[in-house]
Motif scaffolding. Structure first.
Motif, PDB file in Angstrom:
ATOM      1  N   SER A   1       0.748  -1.258   0.162  1.00 57.50           N
ATOM      2  CA  SER A   1       0.081  -0.089  -0.095  1.00 57.50           C
ATOM      3  C   SER A   1       0.891   1.199  -0.085  1.00 57.50           C
ATOM      4  N   VAL A   2       0.517   2.263  -0.918  1.00 60.47           N
ATOM      5  CA  VAL A   2       1.216   3.430  -0.941  1.00 60.47           C
ATOM      6  C   VAL A   2       0.207   4.510  -0.503  1.00 60.47           C
ATOM      7  N   ARG A   3       0.842   5.336   0.520  1.00 61.92           N
ATOM      8  CA  ARG A   3      -0.139   6.360   1.071  1.00 61.92           C
ATOM      9  C   ARG A   3       0.612   7.559   1.009  1.00 61.92           C
ATOM     10  N   ASN A   4      -0.238   8.832   0.484  1.00 66.15           N
ATOM     11  CA  ASN A   4       0.445   9.996   0.911  1.00 66.15           C
ATOM     12  C   ASN A   4       0.651  10.505   2.153  1.00 66.15           C
ATOM     13  N   ASP A   5       1.251  11.375   2.386  1.00 66.69           N
ATOM     14  CA  ASP A   5       1.302  11.924   3.689  1.00 66.69           C
ATOM     15  C   ASP A   5       0.061  12.715   3.610  1.00 66.69           C
ATOM     16  N   GLU A   6      -0.474  12.625   4.889  1.00 62.92           N
ATOM     17  CA  GLU A   6      -1.781  13.359   5.205  1.00 62.92           C
ATOM     18  C   GLU A   6      -1.911  13.750   6.823  1.00 62.92           C
ATOM     19  N   ALA A   7      -2.061  15.049   6.888  1.00 61.00           N
ATOM     20  CA  ALA A   7      -2.027  15.647   8.245  1.00 61.00           C
ATOM     21  C   ALA A   7      -3.671  16.234   8.444  1.00 61.00           C
ATOM     22  N   LEU A   8      -4.655  15.631   8.669  1.00 61.97           N
ATOM     23  CA  LEU A   8      -5.815  15.897   8.676  1.00 61.97           C
ATOM     24  C   LEU A   8      -6.258  15.570  10.169  1.00 61.97           C
ATOM     25  N   LEU A   9      -7.135  16.670  10.781  1.00 61.79           N
ATOM     26  CA  LEU A   9      -7.880  16.506  12.019  1.00 61.79           C
ATOM     27  C   LEU A   9      -9.075  15.702  11.624  1.00 61.79           C
ATOM     28  N   THR A  10      -9.556  14.478  12.414  1.00 65.01           N
ATOM     29  CA  THR A  10     -10.865  13.971  12.114  1.00 65.01           C
ATOM     30  C   THR A  10     -11.770  14.157  13.147  1.00 65.01           C
TER      31      THR A  10
ATOM     32  N   THR B   1      -9.628  21.110  28.798  1.00 67.36           N
ATOM     33  CA  THR B   1      -9.076  19.801  28.148  1.00 67.36           C
ATOM     34  C   THR B   1      -9.637  19.472  26.834  1.00 67.36           C
ATOM     35  N   PHE B   2      -8.828  19.054  25.896  1.00 67.58           N
ATOM     36  CA  PHE B   2      -9.105  18.670  24.610  1.00 67.58           C
ATOM     37  C   PHE B   2      -8.650  17.307  24.092  1.00 67.58           C
ATOM     38  N   GLU B   3      -9.491  16.828  23.263  1.00 67.09           N
ATOM     39  CA  GLU B   3      -8.916  15.562  22.539  1.00 67.09           C
ATOM     40  C   GLU B   3      -8.816  15.672  21.203  1.00 67.09           C
ATOM     41  N   ALA B   4      -7.981  15.339  20.363  1.00 66.30           N
ATOM     42  CA  ALA B   4      -8.075  15.370  18.923  1.00 66.30           C
ATOM     43  C   ALA B   4      -7.696  13.819  18.506  1.00 66.30           C
ATOM     44  N   VAL B   5      -8.417  13.574  17.226  1.00 68.92           N
ATOM     45  CA  VAL B   5      -7.860  12.547  16.623  1.00 68.92           C
ATOM     46  C   VAL B   5      -7.462  12.884  15.153  1.00 68.92           C
ATOM     47  N   VAL B   6      -6.570  12.396  14.947  1.00 66.87           N
ATOM     48  CA  VAL B   6      -6.006  12.919  13.356  1.00 66.87           C
ATOM     49  C   VAL B   6      -5.711  11.702  12.538  1.00 66.87           C
ATOM     50  N   SER B   7      -5.498  12.145  11.368  1.00 64.97           N
ATOM     51  CA  SER B   7      -5.278  10.845  10.237  1.00 64.97           C
ATOM     52  C   SER B   7      -4.098   9.918  10.831  1.00 64.97           C
ATOM     53  N   GLU B   8      -4.106   8.706  10.073  1.00 66.77           N
ATOM     54  CA  GLU B   8      -3.008   7.654  10.409  1.00 66.77           C
ATOM     55  C   GLU B   8      -1.474   8.254  10.019  1.00 66.77           C
ATOM     56  N   ASP B   9      -0.808   7.930  11.002  1.00 69.33           N
ATOM     57  CA  ASP B   9       0.805   8.529  11.092  1.00 69.33           C
ATOM     58  C   ASP B   9       0.971   9.854  11.387  1.00 69.33           C
ATOM     59  N   ALA B  10      -0.242  10.649  11.510  1.00 67.46           N
ATOM     60  CA  ALA B  10      -0.073  12.071  12.094  1.00 67.46           C
ATOM     61  C   ALA B  10       0.140  12.323  13.406  1.00 67.46           C
ATOM     62  N   THR B  11       0.612  13.440  13.582  1.00 66.79           N
ATOM     63  CA  THR B  11       0.782  13.864  14.957  1.00 66.79           C
ATOM     64  C   THR B  11       0.147  15.117  15.300  1.00 66.79           C
ATOM     65  N   CYS B  12      -0.204  15.594  16.443  1.00 68.82           N
ATOM     66  CA  CYS B  12      -0.794  17.125  16.425  1.00 68.82           C
ATOM     67  C   CYS B  12       0.030  17.644  17.806  1.00 68.82           C
ATOM     68  N   SER B  13      -0.063  19.159  17.716  1.00 68.66           N
ATOM     69  CA  SER B  13       0.564  19.838  18.531  1.00 68.66           C
ATOM     70  C   SER B  13      -0.186  21.116  18.802  1.00 68.66           C
TER      71      SER B  13
ATOM     72  N   ALA C   1       3.323  16.800   5.068  1.00 70.48           N
ATOM     73  CA  ALA C   1       2.211  17.308   5.158  1.00 70.48           C
ATOM     74  C   ALA C   1       1.772  18.221   6.452  1.00 70.48           C
ATOM     75  N   THR C   2       1.410  19.235   6.408  1.00 67.26           N
ATOM     76  CA  THR C   2       1.127  20.099   7.488  1.00 67.26           C
ATOM     77  C   THR C   2      -0.307  20.833   7.379  1.00 67.26           C
ATOM     78  N   ASN C   3      -0.981  20.851   8.570  1.00 68.75           N
ATOM     79  CA  ASN C   3      -2.079  21.696   8.537  1.00 68.75           C
ATOM     80  C   ASN C   3      -2.290  22.484   9.904  1.00 68.75           C
ATOM     81  N   VAL C   4      -2.807  23.718   9.911  1.00 65.95           N
ATOM     82  CA  VAL C   4      -3.165  24.258  10.945  1.00 65.95           C
ATOM     83  C   VAL C   4      -4.720  24.609  11.238  1.00 65.95           C
TER      84      VAL C   4
END
Length: 460
Positions: A113-122, A156-168, A190-193
Motif C-alpha cells: 500500500s502506497v499512501r500519501n502523507d496526510e495531516a488531517l484532524l478527523t 482539556t481537549f482530545e484530537a483524533v488525526v489521520s494515520e501516522d500524523a501527530t498534533c501539537s 504534510a502540515t495543516n493548522v
C-alpha cells in the motif's frame, strides 16, 4: 501398538512444524520462511513492514501523484523464497497490490500500500463536547452551553488525526479557548493548522435530551446521536432532563427536540412512563414546547413520549418491540439492509444518497461492516393493527415507512397539522447511530441528512 504410536507422534510433529506459519499450503517442505525483509520503490521510498498485519506500507510526499507507475528497486526475501512481484517491476499502486511470497510449501500474502502523507484532524472534543470540523478552511467550531461550567481558559481537549500524523499541542492536554486556539497537525511533508473557535450558547435552537448529566455519560448509541446534533447543527446543545427542570437554560429559541432512547424495549406505555422518570418529570415543559409549535424527533423507545405529549392516544403504543442496552447484533454484508418509505417525495427523504439498484421506494442508512444493535419499537400487523391504515387510524398519524409493518410515522402539531411543530417517530432499528465495528461510510451519512431534513420540516 508402539509402531502406530510412533507414526502418530511423527504426524503430530509435522503438523506442529507447519502450524508455525499461519499461511501454509502444504505439509512437506516447511523449513523456510516467507517473511519479507525489505521493500523499496523508486530508489527512495522505503517500506514499513508489518508481518502481523501482512502489510507493506510505503509513505510518499503529500503532493506525489505518480503512483500509477512505480518501480520495485529493492526486495529482500529469505533464502529459497520467491514472489509474484520482482525487482525492477513497474506497478500501478493507485490501489493496493498483493505480494505473494512462496518458499517450498509455505506461502504468505502481503498487501502493498502506497499512501500519501496526510495531516488531517478527523475529530475534536472539548471537555467531551464534539466540534464541527470544516476541512476546506481548516476551522473547528465548538458550541458550548454558557451554563456548562467549563473553564474555557484551561479546558482539556482530545484530537483524533489521520494515520501516522501527530498534533501539537498533544491530544489530552489543556489549552486556553477563550480566544482562537491553534492546533498543528503534521505528517512528514504534510502540515495543516486548524483554528478552534468556541461559541457560547445562551439559548439553543435544537436540543438533544437525555438522562445523563453530560454527553459522555450517555450510552454509546445515544452519545453518537447527541454528538451528531451538537457538531452539525449550529446553536444546538445537549441538555439533561435535570437541566430542563431546573430552568437554568433558556428554551425560548428551541425549534427542535431530539429524544433518542436506546434501552430495554417497553411492552406498553405504562412501562415506559414508570421507567423514564426524568423524561416524565420534564413533561410539563416539554408539553409547553409542543403547544408552542416546537417539533420533536423521537427514536426507538422514545416514540412512547408522543403519547406523553398528548399527540397520540395512550392505548396506541407500539406492539412489536425488542432490543436492549448492549451494542452488537447483525453485521452488514455487501448488501446492507434497506428501508421502505411510504412516500419517497416526503421532505424527510430529500437529498439522500440513493442506490440505483433499489426500488424507488427504498433508502439505505447502513454500510458494509456496520454492526447494528437493532433495537426496534414498531407496529406489527396483527391484533388491533392489521395494516397501515389501521395504524394511522389508531395513532391519528401518518405512516412514513416500514417493511411488512409500520416502523416510522408522523403526528400532527398541536394545531392539527403536519409539518412545523409536529412529531416524527422513528421506531425502526435501521436508523442506527453507532457501530462498534469499523466501516466506511457511504450510506450512513443519510442519517444526518434525514435529521437536517427533519429540522427544516418540523422546526422551520
Amino acid at each position: 501398538m508402539k509402531t502406530i504410536y510412533s507414526i502418530i507422534c511423527m504426524v503430530c510433529l509435522l503438523c506442529g512444524f507447519t502450524a508455525c506459519n499461519d499461511d501454509h499450503t502444504g505439509s512437506i517442505n516447511v523449513g523456510g520462511s516467507c517473511l519479507v525483509e525489505s521493500f523499496e520503490l523508486n530508489n527512495q521510498f522505503k517500506a514499513t513492514i508489518s508481518h502481523e498485519k501482512r502489510l507493506i506500507k510505503i509513505k510518499v510526499p503529500e503532493t506525489f501523484a505518480q503512483k500509477d507507475d512505480m518501480v520495485i528497486t529493492s526486495l529482500s526475501l529469505p533464502a529459497g523464497a520467491s514472489a509474484n512481484l520482482k525487482l525492477g517491476d513497474h506497478i500501478n499502486l493507485n490501489a493496493d497490490k498483493t505480494l505473494r511470497v512462496t518458499n517450498g510449501d509455505l506461502q504468505l500474502e502481503y498487501q502493498v500500500s502506497v499512501r500519501n502523507d496526510e495531516a488531517l484532524l478527523t475529530q475534536f472534543l472539548l471537555e467531551g463536547v464534539k466540534g464541527a470540523i470544516n476541512q476546506d478552511d481548516k476551522t473547528v467550531t465548538v458550541s458550548v452551553m454558557a451554563s456548562s461550567g467549563i473553564d474555557l481558559s484551561n479546558a482539556t481537549f482530545e484530537a483524533v488525526v489521520s494515520e501516522d500524523a501527530t498534533c501539537s499541542p498533544a491530544s489530552g492536554t489543556k489549552g486556553n479557548f477563550t480566544e482562537p486556539f491553534l492546533l498543528t497537525v503534521n505528517d512528514n511533508t504534510a502540515t495543516n493548522v486548524y483554528t478552534v473557535n468556541v461559541t457560547l450558547i445562551q439559548a439553543p435552537v435544537a436540543i438533544f435530551v437525555g438522562d445523563a448529566e453530560n454527553v459522555e455519560a450517555l450510552n454509546d448509541e445515544e452519545k453518537a446521536a447527541a454528538k451528531w446534533l451538537t457538531s452539525n447543527v449550529a446553536g444546538s446543545a445537549y441538555l439533561s432532563w435535570s437541566d430542563i427542570n431546573s430552568g437554568s437554560v433558556s428554551l425560548d429559541k428551541v425549534r427542535l427536540v431530539f429524544f433518542h432512547r436506546h434501552c430495554p424495549a417497553y411492552g406498553n406505555y405504562n412501562g415506559f412512563a414508570d421507567a423514564e422518570t426524568g423524561a416524565m418529570a420534564a413533561l410539563p415543559k416539554m408539553k409547553e414546547l409542543y403547544q408552542n409549535g416546537v417539533g420533536f424527533v423521537l427514536q426507538r423507545s422514545a416514540v412512547n413520549y408522543a403519547i406523553a405529549l398528548g399527540a397520540q392516544p395512550e392505548d396506541s403504543y407500539p406492539n412489536n418491540v425488542w432490543g436492549g442496552n448492549g451494542e452488537g447484533s447483525d453485521v452488514m454484508g455487501p448488501e446492507p439492509w434497506t428501508y421502505r418509505v411510504a412516500d419517497i417525495n416526503h421532505p424527510l427523504w430529500k437529498d439522500l444518497k440513493r442506490s440505483t439498484g433499489l426500488g424507488d421506494d427504498r433508502i439505505i442508512t447502513l454500510d458494509e461492516g456496520y454492526t447494528i444493535c437493532n433495537t426496534t419499537s414498531q407496529y406489527g400487523f396483527w391484533g388491533d393493527y392489521p395494516d397501515e391504515n389501521a395504524v394511522a387510524a389508531k395513532t391519528g398519524g401518518r405512516v412514513l415507512g416500514g417493511d411488512g409493518n409500520v416502523s416510522s410515522w408522523e403526528l400532527k402539531n398541536a394545531a392539527g397539522n403536519y409539518g412545523k411543530g409536529g412529531i416524527v417517530c422513528f421506531g425502526t432499528g435501521v436508523f442506527d447511530w453507532n457501530s462498534p465495528t469499523p466501516y466506511t461510510s457511504v450510506y450512513h451519512d443519510n442519517m444526518g441528512q434525514i435529521m437536517l431534513n427533519a429540522l427544516e420540516y418540523l422546526g422551520k
